[in-house]
Design a protein around this motif. Structure first.
Motif, short mmCIF file in Angstrom:
data_model
loop_
_atom_site.label_atom_id
_atom_site.label_comp_id
_atom_site.label_asym_id
_atom_site.label_seq_id
_atom_site.Cartn_x
_atom_site.Cartn_y
_atom_site.Cartn_z
N VAL A 20 0.86 -1.18 0.00
CA VAL A 20 0.00 0.00 0.00
C VAL A 20 0.89 1.23 0.00
CG1 VAL A 20 -1.68 1.36 1.31
CG2 VAL A 20 -1.88 -1.14 1.24
N PHE A 21 0.60 2.17 -0.91
CA PHE A 21 1.29 3.46 -0.93
C PHE A 21 0.32 4.52 -0.44
CE2 PHE A 21 3.12 0.81 -4.29
CZ PHE A 21 4.49 0.88 -3.98
N GLY A 22 0.70 5.26 0.59
CA GLY A 22 -0.25 6.23 1.10
C GLY A 22 0.35 7.22 2.08
N ILE A 23 -0.33 8.36 2.20
CA ILE A 23 0.03 9.39 3.18
C ILE A 23 -1.13 9.53 4.15
CG2 ILE A 23 0.65 11.82 3.51
CD1 ILE A 23 1.67 11.84 0.62
N PRO A 24 -0.97 9.15 5.40
CA PRO A 24 -2.09 9.23 6.33
C PRO A 24 -2.52 10.67 6.59
CG PRO A 24 -0.06 8.66 7.47
CD PRO A 24 0.25 8.62 6.02
N GLY A 25 -3.81 10.85 6.79
CA GLY A 25 -4.37 12.16 7.11
C GLY A 25 -5.56 11.96 8.03
N VAL A 26 -6.12 13.05 8.52
CA VAL A 26 -7.22 12.92 9.48
C VAL A 26 -8.42 12.21 8.87
CG1 VAL A 26 -6.52 14.93 10.84
CG2 VAL A 26 -8.07 15.25 8.90
N HIS A 27 -8.56 12.27 7.55
CA HIS A 27 -9.70 11.62 6.91
C HIS A 27 -9.44 10.15 6.59
CE1 HIS A 27 -12.20 15.29 5.35
NE2 HIS A 27 -12.08 15.25 6.67
N ASN A 100 -16.18 12.94 2.37
CA ASN A 100 -16.93 13.47 3.50
C ASN A 100 -18.19 12.65 3.80
OD1 ASN A 100 -15.35 15.76 4.37
ND2 ASN A 100 -15.89 16.73 2.43
N ARG A 101 -18.78 12.90 4.95
CA ARG A 101 -19.95 12.14 5.39
C ARG A 101 -21.05 12.15 4.33
NH1 ARG A 101 -20.49 15.52 10.03
NH2 ARG A 101 -22.62 15.80 9.26
N THR A 104 -23.46 15.06 3.95
CA THR A 104 -22.92 16.37 3.55
C THR A 104 -22.54 16.43 2.07
OG1 THR A 104 -20.59 15.85 4.00
CG2 THR A 104 -21.94 16.60 5.87
N LEU A 105 -22.55 15.29 1.40
CA LEU A 105 -22.04 15.25 0.02
C LEU A 105 -22.88 16.12 -0.90
CD1 LEU A 105 -21.14 11.45 -0.40
CD2 LEU A 105 -19.63 13.37 0.17
N GLY A 106 -22.18 16.93 -1.69
CA GLY A 106 -22.84 17.77 -2.68
C GLY A 106 -23.52 19.00 -2.13
N ARG A 107 -23.33 19.31 -0.85
CA ARG A 107 -24.06 20.44 -0.25
C ARG A 107 -23.25 21.73 -0.22
NH1 ARG A 107 -26.86 18.20 5.15
NH2 ARG A 107 -27.70 20.35 5.12
N ARG A 111 -16.69 22.18 3.88
CA ARG A 111 -16.06 21.26 4.83
C ARG A 111 -14.63 20.94 4.38
NH1 ARG A 111 -19.50 19.02 8.52
NH2 ARG A 111 -21.69 19.61 8.24
N LEU A 112 -13.85 20.43 5.32
CA LEU A 112 -12.45 20.12 5.05
C LEU A 112 -12.34 19.15 3.86
CD1 LEU A 112 -9.44 20.30 5.92
CD2 LEU A 112 -9.89 18.31 7.41
N HIS A 113 -11.48 19.51 2.89
CA HIS A 113 -11.20 18.69 1.72
C HIS A 113 -12.41 18.50 0.80
CE1 HIS A 113 -7.49 18.04 3.66
NE2 HIS A 113 -7.74 16.92 4.31
#
Length: 530
Positions: A20-27, A100-101, A104-107, A111-113
């Motif tokens: 797995v290649f990845g950069i962890p973040g809060v999301h 995102n949750r 909240t999508l498309g609203r 929101r963050l990111h």
């Protein structure tokens, strides 16, 4: 009870994902909760584009997909370029992202990111993009992804997991891995193709990247037909080194086009017949006047670029074996003589845009004869696309064709080195392209990979300079100030050396195999060319 993110790890392992290649973040942090105990190897790039290029190089070198864990929003727009390159070159890549949750999508709440529609944004650079609505759907969605990787024209698949779904409790999911097989050509179609090929007087075979997994069968078929074979960049090595029937990538050159025009039957195996392999002069001059048999795993591709007289929707290897059964006798059509005459007319090593790099490319192969060479868009790579010979498939690939992005070489080479640690890997880059993903030197050092990073340093974008001069356009934006790469390498605890002769380059390449991390070799192009 485990949650959705942890069950995802179990399913990835069941499907054969190893890295797995990845950069962890809060999301995406929930994806990392169970990662240390999952058995998956995690590599942290310094940019999400690097993660995508590493997964690309890993897949090209091994034939197996890797996964990327990417945060929503900027992480996904960062990796989109790498996904575009992989889509153009049919490279399998599994991209798992957060989003995102669901409520909240498309609203457009800021929101963050947040993206207006992340799934729609990424669908243009993926085979498909899916938003996971419930944890229970994971096995089905991953099954779709691996069905694409195994039995269709591969490419990136994007699965996004909403933040409210990722931590949901999830019962044990049965990791049922379905055996999926590519389509098989009907007997009648194989018989038809075999009849045409048996009756041909001047056959020609076109080998594309779809042949990489079927090298033995394809090589035997070419020999059985005694037919010249042109290869695309991604098919380099299918026939091995110095094969008397291998014309290499010459479809854009006059002598190669002349041979193709006079072929009475053309067998195109696993090639999209695209511009960057067959029309680098961008003049539409590649014409086939004989009957065309196309074999591809993608039904739509069979109708693109060149109209086929006979189209077989099937796996290249299976078709090659089927044709061999129906063509039991070795033909005698003076194929090697036709190839020799065409090679003499091409005189590739003496061409103005190839000759300056011939000795340089020879040195790479002499120093590390078994190496995989992963390139960026730079002069030696363009030349090598014409003249470099590889002992096997998956040993030469680059971003100079297809999507044609800069910055690919270093991270893709690192991915290849992680995938085939037993084999030397050379990242062949220009000083301009390297600056796009320079930070991945640190990733290579952290991984402890003995990667040779060979820089063709011509102080800027040399190929664009040359093109500007040819078009009588003033040079602007192409003469760039570069850092002292040797000092930079040493600051990252890597070995760095500057060379300008064959002997020094040879020595540095051989020494790179004994290093505990990457070796940066800065080739002074102006002194080498003098």
């Amino acid at each position: 009870m485990s949650n959705c993110a942890q069950r995802l790890l179990d399913l990835l392992v069941a499907h054969g994902i190893e890295t797995v290649f990845g950069i962890p973040g809060v999301h995406t942090v929930e994806l990392y909760r169970g990662l240390p105990d999952s058995g998956l190897k995690h590599v942290t790039p310094r940019h999400e584009q690097g993660a995508g290029f590493m997964a690309d190089g890993y897949a090209r070198a091994t034939g197996k997909p890797a996964a990327c864990f990417i945060i929503s929003g900027p992480g996904m727009t960062n990796i989109a370029t790498a996904m575009g390159q992989a889509l153009a070159d049919s490279v399998p890549m599994l991209v798992i992202s957060s989003v995102n949750r669901r409520d909240t999508l498309g609203r457009g709440q800021g929101r963050l990111h947040e993206l207006p529609d992340q799934q729609r944004t990424l669908s243009g650079v993926s085979v498909f993009s899916h938003t996971l609505q419930t944890p229970e759907a994971l096995p089905e969605v991953l099954g779709r992804a691996f069905a694409v990787f195994k039995s269709a024209r591969p490419g990136p698949v994007h699965i996004e997991i909403p933040l409210d779904v990722m931590p949901q409790a999830c019962p044990a999911l049965v990791p049922k891995v379905t055996e999926v097989f590519p389509p098989t050509a009907p007997d009648a179609a194989l018989a038809w193709a075999a009849d045409w090929l048996a009756d041909a007087e001047r056959p020609l075979v076109l080998l594309g990247g779809g042949c990489a997994a079927a090298g033995d069968a394809v090589r035997t078929l070419v020999e059985r037909l005694d037919a010249p074979a042109m290869t695309t960049i991604n098919a380099k090595g299918v026939l091995g080194c110095d094969h008397p029937l291998d014309l290499g990538a010459c479809a854009s050159l006059p002598a190669g086009r002349e041979l193709a025009r006079h072929a009475d039957v053309v067998l195109a195996l696993g090639t999209e017949l695209g511009e960057t392999d067959y029309d680098l002069t961008f003049d539409g001059g590649f014409h086939l006047e004989g009957r065309l048999i196309r074999v591809d795993i993608d039904a739509q591709q069979l109708a693109r670029n060149q109209a086929a007289d006979l189209a077989l929707l099937a796996d290249v290897g299976e078709v090659a074996l089927g044709l061999l059964e129906r063509l039991p006798h070795q033909a005698s059509r003076e194929g090697a003589a036709r190839v020799a005459d065409t090679r003499a007319a091409l005189a590739l090593r003496d061409a103005d845009d190839v000759a300056p790099y011939a000795d340089f490319l020879d040195t790479l192969r002499e120093a590390l004869p078994d190496a995989t060479i992963v390139g960026d868009s730079t002069g030696p790579v363009y030349a090598g696309n014409f003249i470099a010979e590889m002992p096997a498939p998956r040993r030469w690939f680059n971003a100079a064709t297809g999507y044609g992005t800069l910055g690919y070489g270093l991270p893709a080479a690192l991915g290849a080195a992680l995938g085939v640690p037993e084999r030397p890997v050379i990242a062949l880059v220009g000083d301009g392209g390297l600056m796009f993903t320079l930070a991945e030197i640190a990733t290579a050092r952290e991984a402890g990979v003995p990667l040779a990073i060979v820089i063709w340093n011509n102080a800027g974008y040399g190929e664009i300079r040359r093109y500007m001069d040819a078009q009588d356009v003033p040079r602007l934006g192409v003469d760039l100030a570069a850092p002292d790469f040797v000092t930079l390498a040493r600051s990252m605890d890597c070995h760095g050396v500057r060379v300008s002769t064959r002997a020094a380059l040879h020595q540095a390449l051989q020494a790179s195999r004994q290093a505990q991390g990457p070796t940066l070799i800065d080739v002074e192009a102006d002194r080498w060319s003098a």
